[in-house]
Design an enzyme around this catalytic site. Structure first.
Site, short mmCIF file in Angstrom:
data_model
loop_
_atom_site.label_atom_id
_atom_site.label_comp_id
_atom_site.label_asym_id
_atom_site.label_seq_id
_atom_site.Cartn_x
_atom_site.Cartn_y
_atom_site.Cartn_z
CB CYS A 249 -0.80 0.35 0.95
SG CYS A 249 -0.61 -0.46 2.55
CG HIS B 265 -5.36 -0.84 2.17
ND1 HIS B 265 -5.02 0.21 2.50
CD2 HIS B 265 -4.70 -1.59 2.95
CE1 HIS B 265 -3.87 0.79 3.27
NE2 HIS B 265 -3.79 -0.90 3.24
CG ASP C 152 -8.41 1.83 1.33
OD1 ASP C 152 -7.22 1.58 1.05
OD2 ASP C 152 -9.42 0.94 1.19
#
Length: 445
Positions: A305, A431, A429
């Site tokens: 990430c 992820h 994000d």
């Protein structure tokens, strides 16, 4: 290199005409003065073609054909020259349409909200009406040179509210003729010997009220060699020198035109802002790509990430024109950390995490970008940094990487109230593991 008239970016539909123009000229000598005269004469021929009745503009994805120099003759004939220019939009084909190619009012409303650009194709009629004359062949033996290339015309005008098709296309033809004049200037300026540099029209969206402008650059000449011209443009439009508005990386991206690399750009723009008492929204400036888990055929789920957040930041610098380097892969990031002495050689190709310190080192090593690290002991302490974050987005405008390891995210903006201290964060994000689907991505908010 000259700029067309600026177009306000907040109203009206854009008419955009593109198409190849064949540039061919016969040189009996390579004398520089003779070449320039012949090149100018060939441009005059191209301008005459654009002004002739043979000039045809076809509306992409529709049955509409327009002869702008035949009193704006249009087929289908249900469309009249005095109709509003936006009426053309309902003839642009969508996935659902009736057999005649005309969309219903309901479909038009759905399409028109997104299709603010009418794409046109420039063509020339090859045959003329009337009796055909017999072909005549002649043969001349002499030593000469023949220059041949294709010029990529790309001209835009923005329509005004309720402007008629006739008026809008008259302006478009004038703009197209003007663009050919500017292409001629660039071609004459950069011709060397019998080598012809192709003029390249590019569009740039400047801050309001300047709007959309067009610049003609010589194709193949890098931005670094056009610095003097770009400085002149900054002075002409009274633009600050700390933002490279006229680098090719800042070329305007037209609505509904897909990016070739497949990455989503600026997905946050479709979101609604949170409301805070006496609060203001401070957002990333410019364009970035959304980088997340599982992209680029790389399975980095669970460890990559921070690498992805770094890639988003690097994409911002690239797409604003500050750097020309491609967004680094995970291995390139790891190698950069080895090169600066932060990691051992065995780190390259591993699945080890990185954090803010490593991101800072890679930005400096690969992009030459210096950065600042803001330390907070716990998440709740970040709320006290509202003023500092708001000021960053006002003055710098870059995405911010927060965290590290498996908890890295990218901050794209904040909604902050100076009076109450309330703050909300706009988070990208890394992820996410799904496809590049804007609807899916934004539905997760």
């Amino acid at each position: 290199m000259v700029v067309s008239d600026s177009l306000s970016s907040d109203r009206g539909t854009i008419l955009r005409v593109r198409g190849p123009l064949e540039f061919k000229c016969h040189l009996v000598s390579t004398d520089a003065r003779h070449m320039l005269k012949v090149i100018s004469r060939t441009f005059e021929t191209l301008k005459s073609q654009v002004k002739s009745e043979s000039c045809v503009l076809t509306v992409c994805d529709s049955p509409v054909i327009i002869w702008p120099n035949k009193d704006v003759y249009i087929t289908p004939q249900e469309i009249t020259p005095n109709a509003p220019c936006d009426d053309i939009l309902k003839w642009i084909q969508s996935d659902e349409q009736d057999p005649a190619g005309l969309r219903s009012a309901k479909k038009k409303s759905k399409k028109s909200s997104a299709a603010s650009v009418i794409n046109l194709r420039l063509m020339m009629e090859a045959t003329k009406t009337g009796p055909l004359s017999a072909p005549i062949l002649s043969r001349t033996v002499q030593k000469s040179h023949f220059l041949s290339t294709t010029f990529p015309v790309d001209c835009v005008v923005r329509t005004t509210v309720n402007e008629t098709i006739k008026d809008a296309f008259e302006r478009l033809l004038k703009a197209l003729t003007h663009q050919l004049c500017e292409m001629e200037k660039v071609t004459l300026q950069h011709t060397k010997g019998t080598t012809l540099l192709v003029p390249e029209p590019l569009h740039f969206l400047l801050p309001e009220p300047k709007g959309l402008v067009t610049v003609v650059y010589p194709a193949g000449v890098p931005d670094s060699q056009l610095e003097a011209q770009r400085k002149e443009l900054h002075q002409q439009f009274e633009l600050p020198d700390d933002w490279p508005y006229f680098r090719r990386a800042n070329t305007y991206h037209f609505p509904n035109e897909p990016y070739k690399d497949g990455y989503l750009r600026n997905p946050h723009l479709v979101l609604t802002h949170p409301t805070l008492d006496n609060g203001k929204v401070y957002l990333v400036q410019g364009t970035y790509s959304y980088h997340h888990y599982m992209q680029d055929h790389t399975d980095d789920n669970g460890w990559g990430c921070a690498y992805r957040s770094l890639q988003t930041i690097c994409s911002w610098f690239q797409q604003q024109g500050y750097v020309e380097r491609a967004v680094p892969s995970h291995k390139e990031t790891q190698q950069a950390l080895v090169d600066v002495g932060d990691k051992k050689a065995s780190f390259v190709g591993s699945r080890q995490w990185i954090g803010s310190i490593e991101v800072q080192a890679v930005l400096n090593q690969l992009l030459g970008v210096t950065s600042k690290i803001m330390f907070v002991s716990q998440g709740s302490e970040l709320a006290s940094k509202g003023r500092e974050l708001a000021n960053h987005f006002l003055t710098e405008g870059t995405p911010i990487m927060i965290g590290g390891g498996v908890l890295a995210h990218t901050i794209l903006g904040v909604a902050w109230s100076e009076t109450s201290g309330q703050i909300r964060y706009l988070i990208l994000d890394p992820h996410y593991t799904g496809a590049e689907d804007l609807q899916v991505v934004t539905d997760k908010v």
